[in-house]
Write a protein that holds these residues in place. Structure first.
Motif, PDB file in Angstrom:
ATOM      1  N   LYS A 114     -13.145  -3.970  -0.068  1.00 54.78           N
ATOM      2  CA  LYS A 114     -12.518  -4.399  -1.320  1.00 54.78           C
ATOM      3  C   LYS A 114     -13.405  -5.324  -2.155  1.00 54.78           C
ATOM      4  O   LYS A 114     -13.050  -5.668  -3.290  1.00 54.78           O
ATOM      5  N   LEU A 120     -16.257   5.409   3.459  1.00 53.70           N
ATOM      6  CA  LEU A 120     -15.849   4.023   3.723  1.00 53.70           C
ATOM      7  C   LEU A 120     -16.725   3.414   4.810  1.00 53.70           C
ATOM      8  O   LEU A 120     -17.125   2.249   4.726  1.00 53.70           O
ATOM      9  N   GLY A 159      -8.301   8.226   1.236  1.00 52.93           N
ATOM     10  CA  GLY A 159      -9.613   7.576   1.284  1.00 52.93           C
ATOM     11  C   GLY A 159     -10.544   8.401   2.141  1.00 52.93           C
ATOM     12  O   GLY A 159     -10.120   8.957   3.155  1.00 52.93           O
ATOM     13  N   CYS A 197     -16.338   0.936  -2.260  1.00 52.40           N
ATOM     14  CA  CYS A 197     -16.028   2.366  -2.159  1.00 52.40           C
ATOM     15  C   CYS A 197     -14.549   2.570  -2.459  1.00 52.40           C
ATOM     16  O   CYS A 197     -13.704   1.854  -1.913  1.00 52.40           O
ATOM     17  N   GLU A 198     -14.243   3.505  -3.331  1.00 56.45           N
ATOM     18  CA  GLU A 198     -12.859   3.849  -3.643  1.00 56.45           C
ATOM     19  C   GLU A 198     -12.779   5.340  -3.942  1.00 56.45           C
ATOM     20  O   GLU A 198     -13.677   5.896  -4.594  1.00 56.45           O
ATOM     21  N   ASN A 199     -11.719   5.951  -3.498  1.00 51.63           N
ATOM     22  CA  ASN A 199     -11.483   7.343  -3.850  1.00 51.63           C
ATOM     23  C   ASN A 199     -10.958   7.434  -5.280  1.00 51.63           C
ATOM     24  O   ASN A 199     -11.513   8.129  -6.116  1.00 51.63           O
ATOM     25  N   HIS A 200      -9.876   6.694  -5.571  1.00 50.39           N
ATOM     26  CA  HIS A 200      -9.309   6.708  -6.914  1.00 50.39           C
ATOM     27  C   HIS A 200      -8.884   5.331  -7.406  1.00 50.39           C
ATOM     28  O   HIS A 200      -8.826   5.099  -8.591  1.00 50.39           O
ATOM     29  N   SER A 201      -8.563   4.399  -6.552  1.00 51.09           N
ATOM     30  CA  SER A 201      -8.114   3.044  -6.888  1.00 51.09           C
ATOM     31  C   SER A 201      -6.825   3.038  -7.703  1.00 51.09           C
ATOM     32  O   SER A 201      -6.838   2.959  -8.933  1.00 51.09           O
ATOM     33  N   SER A 220       0.835  -1.196   0.000  1.00 53.71           N
ATOM     34  CA  SER A 220       0.000   0.000   0.000  1.00 53.71           C
ATOM     35  C   SER A 220       0.871   1.248   0.000  1.00 53.71           C
ATOM     36  O   SER A 220       2.045   1.204   0.349  1.00 53.71           O
ATOM     37  N   SER A 243     -14.732  -2.335 -13.566  1.00 60.46           N
ATOM     38  CA  SER A 243     -14.739  -1.693 -12.256  1.00 60.46           C
ATOM     39  C   SER A 243     -16.158  -1.493 -11.751  1.00 60.46           C
ATOM     40  O   SER A 243     -17.071  -1.191 -12.526  1.00 60.46           O
ATOM     41  N   SER A 258     -14.433  -3.088  -5.540  1.00 63.16           N
ATOM     42  CA  SER A 258     -14.657  -2.429  -4.246  1.00 63.16           C
ATOM     43  C   SER A 258     -16.053  -1.802  -4.129  1.00 63.16           C
ATOM     44  O   SER A 258     -16.661  -1.406  -5.122  1.00 63.16           O
ATOM     45  N   MET A 269     -11.813  -4.576 -10.564  1.00 56.61           N
ATOM     46  CA  MET A 269     -11.757  -3.758  -9.357  1.00 56.61           C
ATOM     47  C   MET A 269     -13.165  -3.814  -8.727  1.00 56.61           C
ATOM     48  O   MET A 269     -14.067  -3.128  -9.181  1.00 56.61           O
TER      49      MET A 269
END
Length: 428
Positions: A242, A134, A129, A329-333, A25, A348, A327, A325
């Motif tokens: 995720k 989240l 994030g 919730c994601e801000n930008h991934s 990460s 996605s 998830s 992808m």
């Protein structure tokens, strides 16, 4: 200009100082540092906490690396503790920053660093994030009955059941609000993130900068002829955000049509634990996912890669057929962006700030997070249609490489720092 970075994990030379392995990460911080470390007119101080009793400081590339002692783990760090505040005050005395750059609101050390200077030093937060969002989406797709049914002893003992984890995110979101309101300056990538920041801190100043991506991903190129057919690569998991539980439901449908299909999952995992100790350490979420795997007999179709370096990640992505992808919730991934840069056809979930750069039917395909049937259908569509896979993969690669590697992190960040400093001088 002296800029103090407060990070939630050791990066660059700090990892060497503390004898720590690579992390999967926070790659954007490493990339940003690599770009900024030799910039003229700027000296960086990189600081984070460690389990020790004294401040450690070393110099590398002309920049300062500072390990701040803590008697608490990063998850239980108290931003109001007098000892913690005193240690950050010492760091400020040692480095004398003109501006403080907080990487993320996820942990309390960020708030502690801000409180240590009592608002005297201008600060900016890079949003990694959005904790309030989240929290809102933490258990999406997992009913309360399943959360109770698959609860494990380790999670019960640690008061860490899924709904308790969700509540912890809500508490962290309260801290996030304090951080944003104290710093009053944020760096975001998407309008979605900017809107969320303004809902929390209405008067904060918002600056836009695209997420920096490790250039190693551009050294690998997906090729249909050379990829492992019917294989899927996804983001590392470990917790519900995720979306691996929804991915497994979709993958089960894919395997019915393609029994040879493989799903590659990066990161450390206890999913297939066999020995007693490891089984006792399994989380509720791992147990829930495994129940889906077992129900559909997917054990032989799933490959756990373990932790991968950025280059190993890029190589593994380039060898798979499709990237997903999933998830909630994601801000930008960053993982999705990395996959697009390699050129693999992607899918996605339609969440967070992804739509800022991801266009359905052009450089990838969207699906709703809670519709695994649609995800399965899109995966199969790529498997069946070579031309479509090549077209989407090529478009994603071209657009993201042009966007991400045209970015001059030096110019972006330095311009932001100078703007904030000028505002601070005018207002004080």
């Amino acid at each position: 200009m002296r800029v103090l970075w407060v990070t939630n994990q050791p990066i660059a030379h700090l990892r060497k100082m503390l004898n720590l392995p690579i992390s999967q990460s926070g790659g954007w911080m490493e990339t940003s540092y690599a770009s900024l470390k030799t910039s003229k007119g700027i000296t960086l101080g990189i600081a984070t906490i460690y389990n020790g009793s004294q401040i450690l400081q070393e110099c590398s590339d002309g920049n300062a690396f500072i390990a701040v002692p803590s008697k608490q783990s990063i998850g239980s760090y108290d931003p109001n503790d007098s000892y913690n505040l005193s240690q950050w005050a010492k760091v400020l005395e040692i480095f004398h920053p003109d501006i403080i750059h907080i990487w993320g609101t996820e942990y309390a050390l960020s708030l502690c660093a801000l409180k240590a200077h009592s608002g005297k030093i201008p600060s900016v937060v890079y949003i990694q994030g959005m904790l309030n969002q989240l929290a809102n989406h933490y258990c999406d797709g997992i009913g309360l009955l399943d959360q109770m049914k698959y609860a494990t002893l380790i999670d019960i003992k640690n008061n860490n059941l899924l709904w308790q984890q969700k509540n912890k995110f809500y508490k962290a979101a309260e801290r996030e609000a304090q951080i944003l309101n104290i710093a009053n300056n944020v760096i975001v990538e998407s309008d979605w993130c900017a809107c969320n920041c303004h809902s929390i801190a209405p008067h904060c100043n918002v600056y836009h900068s695209y997420l920096p991506i490790n250039p190693i991903f551009a050294k690998y190129n997906w090729n249909y002829k050379e990829c492992e057919k019917h294989s899927i690569f996804t983001v590392a998991g470990g917790y519900p955000i995720k979306g691996h539980h929804m991915l497994m439901k979709a993958f089960a449908k894919v395997v019915k049509l393609y029994p040879d299909a493989k799903l590659y999952i990066p990161g450390a995992s206890n999913l297939f634990a066999t020995d007693l100790r490891s089984r006792l350490m399994k989380t509720t979420y791992d147990t829930y996912i495994y129940s889906i795997i077992k129900k559909h007999q997917l054990q032989d179709n799933i490959v756990l890669t373990g932790k991968l370096s950025p280059e190993q990640m890029a190589e593994r992505i380039s060898k798979c057929h499709v990237y997903v992808m999933p998830s909630s919730c994601e801000n930008h991934s960053s993982s999705l962006i990395e996959a697009m840069i390699v050129g693999i056809p992607t899918i996605s979930s339609y969440v967070g700030g992804i739509s800022q750069y991801y266009k359905d039917g052009a450089n990838g395909f969207f699906y709703r997070f809670n519709e695994p049937e649609v995800l399965a259908s899109l995966i199969v569509r790529y498997f069946k249609d070579k031309e479509l896979a090549e077209k989407i993969g090529s478009c994603g690669k071209e657009e993201e490489r042009k966007l991400r590697f045209a970015i001059n992190v030096n110019t972006d960040f330095i311009d932001i720092y100078e703007t904030i400093l000028n505002r601070h001088r005018i207002n004080n």
